[in-house]
Design an enzyme around this catalytic site. Structure first.
Site, short mmCIF file in Angstrom:
data_model
loop_
_atom_site.label_atom_id
_atom_site.label_comp_id
_atom_site.label_asym_id
_atom_site.label_seq_id
_atom_site.Cartn_x
_atom_site.Cartn_y
_atom_site.Cartn_z
N HIS A 1 18.96 -9.20 45.52
CA HIS A 1 19.48 -10.50 45.28
C HIS A 1 19.82 -10.52 43.82
CE1 HIS A 1 19.05 -12.29 49.24
NE2 HIS A 1 20.24 -11.93 49.36
N CYS B 1 25.45 17.89 27.50
CA CYS B 1 25.02 16.97 28.01
C CYS B 1 24.01 15.89 27.17
CB CYS B 1 24.56 16.84 29.60
SG CYS B 1 23.14 17.94 29.79
C1 PEP Z 1 18.62 16.94 26.75
O1 PEP Z 1 17.41 17.42 26.53
O2 PEP Z 1 19.60 16.76 26.11
C2 PEP Z 1 19.03 16.35 28.11
C3 PEP Z 1 20.30 16.05 28.19
O3 PEP Z 1 17.82 16.24 29.18
P1 PEP Z 1 17.08 14.79 29.16
O4 PEP Z 1 17.46 13.79 27.98
O5 PEP Z 1 17.21 14.16 30.44
O6 PEP Z 1 15.51 15.63 28.82
#
Ligand code: PEP
Ligand code: MG
Length: 512
Positions: A183, A475
């Protein structure tokens, strides 16, 4: 880079920036006998309940229909005859009024939570009702919230507290417990309050710490650096003006980093073309036992169904040494011990269950394109082992993260790329391990990824992957830094994955 990044499940869209105001809902229940004697106890309790009912009626005025329904339902709970019976019983047994209320509400909450996950969230609401009645009984003063904008950091915040917070200078909410379907989460979403629930390590935040609450990626940045603040301030403006931009023609896929399926809608709203990193840690961290196959299938399925016709790259559990889990065996000491794939190898059942859950979810949701990768691979043998395990479960696109300098040697890279379908560079870890810095302290800045030692490795990984025709993504946080992102694109990266809220700003910069 920020002093630390905490993760949880983001609720709604939006970003909040402000100082932390710590708050605890735990109430001390008095053991003292009622001053006016136990016969007056029931009268005092009835008056306190009536007061809470009136407060709830008042709070339900002027909020949206869904929020009003929640507050009304809570008010009705107060008139449940079994609660009153429980209170009377305890008073007759000699409890003082506060103890009688605490016992009766806790009993009702316990009965509810035994009915399953849905009712467990409602049980927390009942406990909060009890707390509120006790607060009125004890004459305790209500917390004074700051007049200046603040981010509330709490162990739990119930719907009643949520309604009290409206009208204060609150700009964001960080809660260490709760779920994205509670909620409280519904009320936060309705109030457009950037909120992250189930935040692991929220107790590490100190009052006055500067916070960025990024509900689109479920991340709380504690004491961020200037570059991060500037990026997020920019993103706040973008959210307010809700400019929808697309990354279609930039020659690179633009993906979202997510920590929970609850963030899917906001990621899509920010223009994510898919998910480049789904951190599955949230299911595991803070849990007492390993999440079941079913629990995992549910969460992955929710995510996949939200990303129909799009790619979702899920990462298997990435453990960190400072967060040992009760159900996991730790690996021997050594470099990179207890992290990523190495830690999973010491816990094969956990890894196998996760791969099975991912494969099953993908079978249920073929509309999304599921890719799976392993974190912190430190040798080419590990990459081979992971690929063979994952493919054994029927997963078709399997890759690994490149996060340590040892796997950036040309020969190791070639071996890895001969077995995997793709690689993703985790610049956060690659930067800390290449420069020998600790990511958990503020010694690293977002721009350190551009230091020659690190950049050379990134360029090499991208070039080798490109020459072999394998997709290579970035990433880590650096993907959101426009200068770095331009360099990565120039090297030939095929995707960039970042916090969804930062996508519109990056797209705009890249287009200019
Ligand atoms: C990274 O190390 O750049 C990554 C994306 O993984 P995390 O930040 O989850 O360690
Ligand atoms: Mg990493």
């Amino acid at each position: 880079m920020s002093e630390r990044v905490l993760v949880g499940a983001g609720v709604g869209t939006g970003i909040a920036i402000g100082p932390a105001f710590k708050y605890t809902t735990a109430r001390r229940v008095s053991w003292d006998s009622d001053k006016a004697g136990s016969s007056r106890g029931l009268l005092a309790i009835s008056a306190a309940i009536a007061q809470v009912e009136t407060d709830l009626t008042d709070s339900a005025k002027g909020v949206d229909e869904e929020s009003a329904d929640i507050l009304d339902a809570l008010r009705l709970t107060l008139s449940d005859p079994s609660l009153l019976a429980g209170i009377k019983e305890r008073l007759a047994d000699g409890a003082n009024s506060q103890r009688a209320v605490a016992g009766a509400f806790a009993g009702a909450a316990k009965a509810l939570s035994s009915l399953g996950e849905y009712f467990a969230a409602r049980a927390a609401d009942v406990e909060e009702l009890g707390d509120r009645v006790i607060q009125v009984l004890s004459g305790e003063h209500e917390t004074q919230f700051p007049n200046e904008p603040f981010v509330l950091v709490a162990d739990s915040v119930g719907p009643i507290e949520m309604s009290r917070l409206q009208g204060t200078a609150i700009v964001g909410l960080v809660i260490s417990s709760g779920s994205a379907t509670s909620h409280t989460a519904i009320l936060a979403r309705a109030a457009n309050l950037p909120t992250i629930v189930s935040v692991l390590g929220a107790e590490l935040i100190k009052g006055g710490d500067q916070l960025i609450v990024d509900s689109s990626s479920g991340q709380v940045l504690v004491n961020p650096d200037e570059l991060e603040i500037a990026q997020y301030e920019d993103a706040v403006v973008k959210v307010i003006t809700s400019v929808v931009v697309s990354g279609q023609d930039l020659g690179v896929e633009l993906y979202a980093n997510l920590g929970s399926s609850s963030e899917a809608d906001s990621a899509l709203a920010f223009g994510a073309q898919g998910v480049g990193l789904f951190r599955t840690e949230l299911l595991f961290l803070g849990a007492k036992k390993s999440p079941s196959l079913r629990e995992q299938v549910l969460e992955y399925s929710r995510l996949l169904s939200a990303f129909a016709n799009k790619r979702v790259i899920a990462r298997v559990l990435d453990l960190d040494t400072d967060k040992p889990l009760p159900f996991l065996t730790l690996t021997e000491s050594g470099k990179y011990a207890n992290r990523g794939f190495q830690a999973l190898l010491a816990n094969p059942v956990v890894l196998e269950t996760q791969l099975e859950a991912l494969a099953e979810s993908s079978k249920h949701h073929p509309e999304a394109e599921l890719w799976v990768m392993a974190p912190m691979i430190t040798t080419s043998e590990q990459a081979k082992q992971f690929v063979s395990m994952a493919k054994g479960y029927g997963l078709t696109k399997v890759g690994v993260m490149i996060e340590v300098p040892e796997v950036c040697r040309e020969d190791v890279l070639a071996e890895i790329l001969s077995v995997v379908d793709f690689v993703s560079i985790g610049t956060n870890d690659l930067t800390q391990y290449t420069l020998g810095l600790d990511r958990a302290n503020s010694a690293i800045s977002l721009s350190d990824v551009r230091r020659p030692e690190v950049l050379t490795l990134i360029e090499r990984v991208i070039t080798v992957a490109k020459n072999l025709g394998k997709p290579v993504g970035i990433c880590g946080e650096a993907a959101s830094d426009p200068i770095s992102a331009k360099l990565f694109i120039h090297y030939g990266v095929t995707s960039l994955s970042l916090s969804p809220a930062l996508l519109p700003g990056l797209i705009r910069t890249l287009k200019n």
